[in-house]
Design an enzyme around this catalytic site. Structure first.
Site, mmCIF file in Angstrom:
data_model
loop_
_atom_site.group_PDB
_atom_site.id
_atom_site.type_symbol
_atom_site.label_atom_id
_atom_site.label_comp_id
_atom_site.label_asym_id
_atom_site.label_seq_id
_atom_site.Cartn_x
_atom_site.Cartn_y
_atom_site.Cartn_z
ATOM 1 C CD GLU A 162 -3.051 -1.098 2.162
ATOM 2 O OE1 GLU A 162 -3.004 -0.185 3.018
ATOM 3 O OE2 GLU A 162 -3.952 -1.952 2.134
ATOM 4 C CD GLU A 361 -3.342 -5.660 3.827
ATOM 5 O OE1 GLU A 361 -4.291 -4.948 4.240
ATOM 6 O OE2 GLU A 361 -2.160 -5.352 3.959
#
Length: 448
Positions: A162, A361
């Site tokens: 991320e 995720e």
């Protein structure tokens, strides 16, 4: 309910991050999150990652628990400050233990724990970090060190997790470490994170599969008005194409450069940089939790789901407002909409045909109860979306549930629980929730 069977060899795993679970802070150097945690008002309850889920002490027990749940893979991150302090032996032993149980180790090199010395910079203060080009080269050297120790047994590598959060929450809105609030620096950080990926990928073994885990946003316009559609375009550029542009296509999108021209001339992008970034990917990791709904508004961000800092994490798009969609919410106040995951998987299937995809995720925060039917329902709906995307041609090869266990949830401290395993932070006792048993049955059968 219709049976949904996933193909043989589909990777069923869970994910964690070093700072969120390891603890043992005395065994590594300080990182930007240590400093951030000790800044009053930044983290809920003044919580720190000093002990976290005490994984560095209980890791053998945790691996055994994964094996008992029938997991085929474990995605964990390596602590850069721990490696700098000579602690790479822990990861060496962890990889061996995972393999002894038939669990595939999947290494993430960076999950937000930048060594504080790199953020401080050579002149002291806070003039370093990801806005500086040297950090990308330091990351490549660190990646080479880790690969030199683990690459003989690890075949699946994620460079960054991320990078949007690292760049824009860390350097624009300041709700994540290091807590800086410079829109121009956040754009510099985004580029140097992209560069770090390219440089690190170049030093990882050619035999390994190397990817990156993005948190792309399924951005939706509130209405069909031209202004709202333009708001969607602006946010899509900042949430998604600032990374996928150079990664997948070798260039930053022209509309992003135009939108942010008042903030920077992008001269920090040097000749050859985008070629370094635009290396063939072994896979693209997709982290997904909730979609974004936007409109044009002079009031700027509201419910964008990324904390309540005083500054916007959307440089050049401060006039875009975010809206909370109707319907159920998780404990993070994030909307529950698995169609966003389906849409993203299909988008990347069209945009990069043949590129393998991993859901790196996906999960939900709910209360501390051991019986968690809402989490099971969330997971089931999102896995149904994954299965549907695969049926429509998306080359999804695996799914990593966030998270294996309750942990330190960044600026929320220990107030939010994403784990399928409950952690009692007083005793560090682990207790699998109902969702853990549900996921274990799915991992073993491949059918839901």
């Amino acid at each position: 309910m219709t049976d949904r069977t996933f193909p043989e060899g589909f990777l069923w795993g869970t994910a964690t991050a070093a700072f969120q679970i390891e603890g043992a802070a005395a065994g590594r150097g300080p990182c930007i999150w240590d400093t951030f945690c000790r800044t009053p008002g930044k983290v809920h309850g003044g919580d720190t990652g000093d002990v976290a889920a005490d994984h560095l002490r209980l890791w053998r027990q945790d691996v055994r628990m994964m094996a008992e749940l029938g997991l085929g893979a474990y995605r964990f991150s390596v602590s850069w400050p721990r490696v700098l302090a000579g602690g790479i032996g822990f990861y060496d032993a962890l990889v061996d233990e995972l393999l002894s149980y038939g669990i595939q180790p999947c290494v993430t090199l960076y999950h937000w724990d930048l060594p504080q010395e790199l953020e401080t910079g050579p002149a002291g203060g806070s003039g370093g970090g990801w806005p500086e080009r040297e950090t990308a080269y330091a990351f490549a050297a660190y990646a080479e060190t880790v690969a030199g120790r683990l690459a003989d047994r690890v075949s699946l590598w994620t460079t960054l997790n991320e990078p949007w959060c690292s760049a824009f929450l860390g350097y624009a809105s300041g709700v994540h470490a290091p807590g800086r609030t410079s829109p121009a620096d956040s754009l510099r950080a985004a580029h140097h994170l992209n560069l770090a990926h390219g440089l690190a990928a170049a030093v990882l073994p050619s035999s390994a599969r190397v990817g990156i885990a993005l948190n792309p946003s399924a951005v939706r316009a509130l209405t069909g008005r031209a202004a709202d559609l333009d708001a969607r375009r602006r946010i899509d550029a900042l949430a998604n194409r600032v990374f996928t542009g150079p990664l997948l296509h070798g260039a930053y999108p022209e509309d992003l450069l135009a939108d942010t021209a008042a903030l920077t001339d992008w001269s920090f992008v040097r000749p050859g940089d985008t070629a370094l970034i635009h290396r063939p990917l072994g896979f693209l990791g997709v982290n997904y939790y909730a979609p974004a709904v936007v409109s044009a508004s002079p009031d700027g961000p509201r419910a964008d789901g990324h904390g309540s800092g005083g500054r916007s994490p959307w440089p050049g798009a401060e006039s875009v407002a975010f809206h909370q969609p109707p319907g159920e919410l998780t404990d993070m106040n994030w909307s529950i909409d698995p169609t966003g995951l389906y849409d993203l998987l299909m988008r990347f299937t069209r945009e990069a045909p043949g590129l393998p995809l991993l859901v790196t995720e996906n999960g939900a925060a709910y209360g501390p109860d051991l019986h968690d039917p809402l989490r099971i329902r969330y997971l089931e709906a999102h896995l149904a979306a994954v299965h549907r995307a695969m049926g429509d041609g998306a080359p999804v090869e695996g799914y990593f549930l966030w998270s294996l266990m309750d942990n330190f949830e960044w600026s929320y401290g220990y107030s939010k629980r994403f784990g399928i395993v409950h952690v009692d932070y007083e005793t560090q006792a682990r207790t699998p929730r109902s969702s853990a048993h549900w996921y274990a049955a799915l991992a073993r059968s491949g059918t839901m």
